[in-house]
Motif scaffolding. Structure first.
Motif, PDB file in Angstrom:
ATOM      1  N   ASP A  17      -4.260  -7.738   2.850  1.00  0.00           N
ATOM      2  CA  ASP A  17      -4.056  -8.389   1.546  1.00  0.00           C
ATOM      3  C   ASP A  17      -2.683  -8.084   0.953  1.00  0.00           C
ATOM      4  O   ASP A  17      -2.120  -8.917   0.243  1.00  0.00           O
ATOM      5  CB  ASP A  17      -5.129  -7.939   0.554  1.00  0.00           C
ATOM      6  CG  ASP A  17      -6.497  -8.529   0.827  1.00  0.00           C
ATOM      7  OD1 ASP A  17      -6.604  -9.430   1.698  1.00  0.00           O
ATOM      8  OD2 ASP A  17      -7.465  -8.086   0.181  1.00  0.00           O
ATOM      9  N   HIS A  18      -2.177  -6.874   1.224  1.00  0.00           N
ATOM     10  CA  HIS A  18      -0.930  -6.414   0.590  1.00  0.00           C
ATOM     11  C   HIS A  18      -0.028  -5.738   1.632  1.00  0.00           C
ATOM     12  O   HIS A  18       0.168  -4.519   1.597  1.00  0.00           O
ATOM     13  CB  HIS A  18      -1.241  -5.419  -0.534  1.00  0.00           C
ATOM     14  CG  HIS A  18      -2.235  -5.923  -1.518  1.00  0.00           C
ATOM     15  ND1 HIS A  18      -1.909  -6.802  -2.524  1.00  0.00           N
ATOM     16  CD2 HIS A  18      -3.562  -5.686  -1.645  1.00  0.00           C
ATOM     17  CE1 HIS A  18      -2.997  -7.076  -3.235  1.00  0.00           C
ATOM     18  NE2 HIS A  18      -4.007  -6.413  -2.720  1.00  0.00           N
ATOM     19  N   PRO A  19       0.539  -6.501   2.548  1.00  0.00           N
ATOM     20  CA  PRO A  19       1.310  -5.899   3.642  1.00  0.00           C
ATOM     21  C   PRO A  19       2.557  -5.138   3.199  1.00  0.00           C
ATOM     22  O   PRO A  19       3.024  -4.256   3.913  1.00  0.00           O
ATOM     23  CB  PRO A  19       1.675  -7.083   4.536  1.00  0.00           C
ATOM     24  CG  PRO A  19       1.508  -8.289   3.682  1.00  0.00           C
ATOM     25  CD  PRO A  19       0.485  -7.950   2.643  1.00  0.00           C
ATOM     26  N   GLU A  20       3.080  -5.423   2.042  1.00  0.00           N
ATOM     27  CA  GLU A  20       4.299  -4.764   1.552  1.00  0.00           C
ATOM     28  C   GLU A  20       4.005  -3.707   0.487  1.00  0.00           C
ATOM     29  O   GLU A  20       4.931  -3.191  -0.142  1.00  0.00           O
ATOM     30  CB  GLU A  20       5.261  -5.815   0.974  1.00  0.00           C
ATOM     31  CG  GLU A  20       5.600  -6.948   1.932  1.00  0.00           C
ATOM     32  CD  GLU A  20       6.371  -6.479   3.159  1.00  0.00           C
ATOM     33  OE1 GLU A  20       7.197  -5.568   3.033  1.00  0.00           O
ATOM     34  OE2 GLU A  20       6.126  -7.032   4.246  1.00  0.00           O
ATOM     35  N   ALA A  21       2.744  -3.359   0.287  1.00  0.00           N
ATOM     36  CA  ALA A  21       2.361  -2.461  -0.806  1.00  0.00           C
ATOM     37  C   ALA A  21       2.858  -1.039  -0.590  1.00  0.00           C
ATOM     38  O   ALA A  21       2.969  -0.562   0.540  1.00  0.00           O
ATOM     39  CB  ALA A  21       0.847  -2.459  -0.969  1.00  0.00           C
ATOM     40  N   GLU A  22       3.112  -0.382  -1.696  1.00  0.00           N
ATOM     41  CA  GLU A  22       3.471   1.034  -1.706  1.00  0.00           C
ATOM     42  C   GLU A  22       2.186   1.871  -1.720  1.00  0.00           C
ATOM     43  O   GLU A  22       1.113   1.379  -2.085  1.00  0.00           O
ATOM     44  CB  GLU A  22       4.307   1.352  -2.953  1.00  0.00           C
ATOM     45  CG  GLU A  22       5.594   0.559  -3.057  1.00  0.00           C
ATOM     46  CD  GLU A  22       6.622   0.961  -2.021  1.00  0.00           C
ATOM     47  OE1 GLU A  22       6.658   2.137  -1.641  1.00  0.00           O
ATOM     48  OE2 GLU A  22       7.398   0.077  -1.592  1.00  0.00           O
ATOM     49  N   GLU A  23       2.301   3.135  -1.361  1.00  0.00           N
ATOM     50  CA  GLU A  23       1.149   4.045  -1.321  1.00  0.00           C
ATOM     51  C   GLU A  23       0.435   4.109  -2.675  1.00  0.00           C
ATOM     52  O   GLU A  23      -0.787   4.166  -2.730  1.00  0.00           O
ATOM     53  CB  GLU A  23       1.593   5.442  -0.885  1.00  0.00           C
ATOM     54  CG  GLU A  23       0.459   6.427  -0.731  1.00  0.00           C
ATOM     55  CD  GLU A  23      -0.544   6.081   0.354  1.00  0.00           C
ATOM     56  OE1 GLU A  23      -1.705   6.521   0.253  1.00  0.00           O
ATOM     57  OE2 GLU A  23      -0.182   5.362   1.313  1.00  0.00           O
ATOM     58  N   GLU A  24       1.194   4.091  -3.746  1.00  0.00           N
ATOM     59  CA  GLU A  24       0.597   4.161  -5.086  1.00  0.00           C
ATOM     60  C   GLU A  24      -0.327   2.967  -5.356  1.00  0.00           C
ATOM     61  O   GLU A  24      -1.370   3.114  -5.992  1.00  0.00           O
ATOM     62  CB  GLU A  24       1.685   4.220  -6.152  1.00  0.00           C
ATOM     63  CG  GLU A  24       1.140   4.385  -7.553  1.00  0.00           C
ATOM     64  CD  GLU A  24       2.239   4.502  -8.596  1.00  0.00           C
ATOM     65  OE1 GLU A  24       1.954   4.173  -9.755  1.00  0.00           O
ATOM     66  OE2 GLU A  24       3.364   4.906  -8.253  1.00  0.00           O
ATOM     67  N   GLU A  25       0.037   1.804  -4.840  1.00  0.00           N
ATOM     68  CA  GLU A  25      -0.809   0.614  -5.010  1.00  0.00           C
ATOM     69  C   GLU A  25      -2.137   0.805  -4.290  1.00  0.00           C
ATOM     70  O   GLU A  25      -3.192   0.418  -4.801  1.00  0.00           O
ATOM     71  CB  GLU A  25      -0.089  -0.634  -4.505  1.00  0.00           C
ATOM     72  CG  GLU A  25       1.118  -1.012  -5.340  1.00  0.00           C
ATOM     73  CD  GLU A  25       1.881  -2.162  -4.732  1.00  0.00           C
ATOM     74  OE1 GLU A  25       1.476  -3.318  -4.980  1.00  0.00           O
ATOM     75  OE2 GLU A  25       2.867  -1.899  -4.014  1.00  0.00           O
ATOM     76  N   TRP A  26      -2.083   1.396  -3.092  1.00  0.00           N
ATOM     77  CA  TRP A  26      -3.321   1.686  -2.351  1.00  0.00           C
ATOM     78  C   TRP A  26      -4.167   2.674  -3.137  1.00  0.00           C
ATOM     79  O   TRP A  26      -5.377   2.492  -3.289  1.00  0.00           O
ATOM     80  CB  TRP A  26      -3.016   2.213  -0.950  1.00  0.00           C
ATOM     81  CG  TRP A  26      -4.169   2.932  -0.322  1.00  0.00           C
ATOM     82  CD1 TRP A  26      -4.214   4.243   0.053  1.00  0.00           C
ATOM     83  CD2 TRP A  26      -5.461   2.395   0.015  1.00  0.00           C
ATOM     84  NE1 TRP A  26      -5.442   4.548   0.580  1.00  0.00           N
ATOM     85  CE2 TRP A  26      -6.225   3.429   0.573  1.00  0.00           C
ATOM     86  CE3 TRP A  26      -6.033   1.146  -0.120  1.00  0.00           C
ATOM     87  CZ2 TRP A  26      -7.539   3.261   0.997  1.00  0.00           C
ATOM     88  CZ3 TRP A  26      -7.350   0.962   0.315  1.00  0.00           C
ATOM     89  CH2 TRP A  26      -8.076   2.003   0.861  1.00  0.00           C
ATOM     90  N   GLU A  27      -3.559   3.717  -3.651  1.00  0.00           N
ATOM     91  CA  GLU A  27      -4.299   4.722  -4.408  1.00  0.00           C
ATOM     92  C   GLU A  27      -4.987   4.112  -5.621  1.00  0.00           C
ATOM     93  O   GLU A  27      -6.117   4.480  -5.948  1.00  0.00           O
ATOM     94  CB  GLU A  27      -3.361   5.860  -4.828  1.00  0.00           C
ATOM     95  CG  GLU A  27      -2.908   6.696  -3.652  1.00  0.00           C
ATOM     96  CD  GLU A  27      -1.809   7.687  -3.991  1.00  0.00           C
ATOM     97  OE1 GLU A  27      -1.474   7.839  -5.183  1.00  0.00           O
ATOM     98  OE2 GLU A  27      -1.291   8.317  -3.042  1.00  0.00           O
ATOM     99  N   ASN A  28      -4.352   3.156  -6.264  1.00  0.00           N
ATOM    100  CA  ASN A  28      -4.948   2.492  -7.427  1.00  0.00           C
ATOM    101  C   ASN A  28      -6.060   1.516  -7.046  1.00  0.00           C
ATOM    102  O   ASN A  28      -6.923   1.220  -7.866  1.00  0.00           O
ATOM    103  CB  ASN A  28      -3.876   1.752  -8.236  1.00  0.00           C
ATOM    104  CG  ASN A  28      -2.900   2.693  -8.904  1.00  0.00           C
ATOM    105  OD1 ASN A  28      -3.238   3.830  -9.218  1.00  0.00           O
ATOM    106  ND2 ASN A  28      -1.683   2.226  -9.113  1.00  0.00           N
ATOM    107  N   ALA A  29      -6.044   1.012  -5.830  1.00  0.00           N
ATOM    108  CA  ALA A  29      -7.012   0.000  -5.394  1.00  0.00           C
ATOM    109  C   ALA A  29      -8.106   0.569  -4.489  1.00  0.00           C
ATOM    110  O   ALA A  29      -9.033  -0.155  -4.129  1.00  0.00           O
ATOM    111  CB  ALA A  29      -6.279  -1.117  -4.649  1.00  0.00           C
ATOM    112  N   THR A  30      -8.032   1.839  -4.153  1.00  0.00           N
ATOM    113  CA  THR A  30      -8.946   2.432  -3.178  1.00  0.00           C
ATOM    114  C   THR A  30     -10.413   2.209  -3.521  1.00  0.00           C
ATOM    115  O   THR A  30     -11.193   1.768  -2.670  1.00  0.00           O
ATOM    116  CB  THR A  30      -8.669   3.938  -3.015  1.00  0.00           C
ATOM    117  OG1 THR A  30      -7.332   4.106  -2.553  1.00  0.00           O
ATOM    118  CG2 THR A  30      -9.617   4.576  -2.025  1.00  0.00           C
TER     119      THR A  30
END
Length: 92
Positions: A17-30
């Motif tokens: 869904d978010h191939p260019e996402a930063e780690e922080e974005e993953w942490e917020n969406a986990t």
């Protein structure tokens, strides 16, 4: 910390869904993605007939018998036990 199977599945979908996402974005969406990954894993608790067929007849080694084969019921029980384990993992 190791990722659980749910977290691994969630991260894989997040990455699509978010191939260019930063780690922080993953942490917020986990949490959001893990909820959906858990539902998907729960949905595959019951193997399809072709999945059972793929495992049935596979040779396994046993301490009691030199070689034996997985039966349909055993294949289903093994798969379901693995899914249950994935759902119960805590990532430690």
């Amino acid at each position: 910390m190791n990722m659980t199977m749910i977290e691994r599945a969630a991260k894989a979908v997040f990455d699509v869904d978010h191939p260019e996402a930063e780690e922080e974005e993953w942490e917020n969406a986990t949490a959001w993605y893990c909820t959906r990954a858990r539902a998907a894993i729960e949905a595959i608790r019951e193997p399809t007939p072709s999945m059972v067929g793929a495992a049935t007849g596979v040779p396994i080694q046993s301490n009691v018998v030199s070689e034996t084969y997985v039966l349909d019921d055993e294949a289903t029980a093994i798969w379901q036990a693995m899914i249950t384990a994935a759902l119960e993992e805590n990532g430690e």
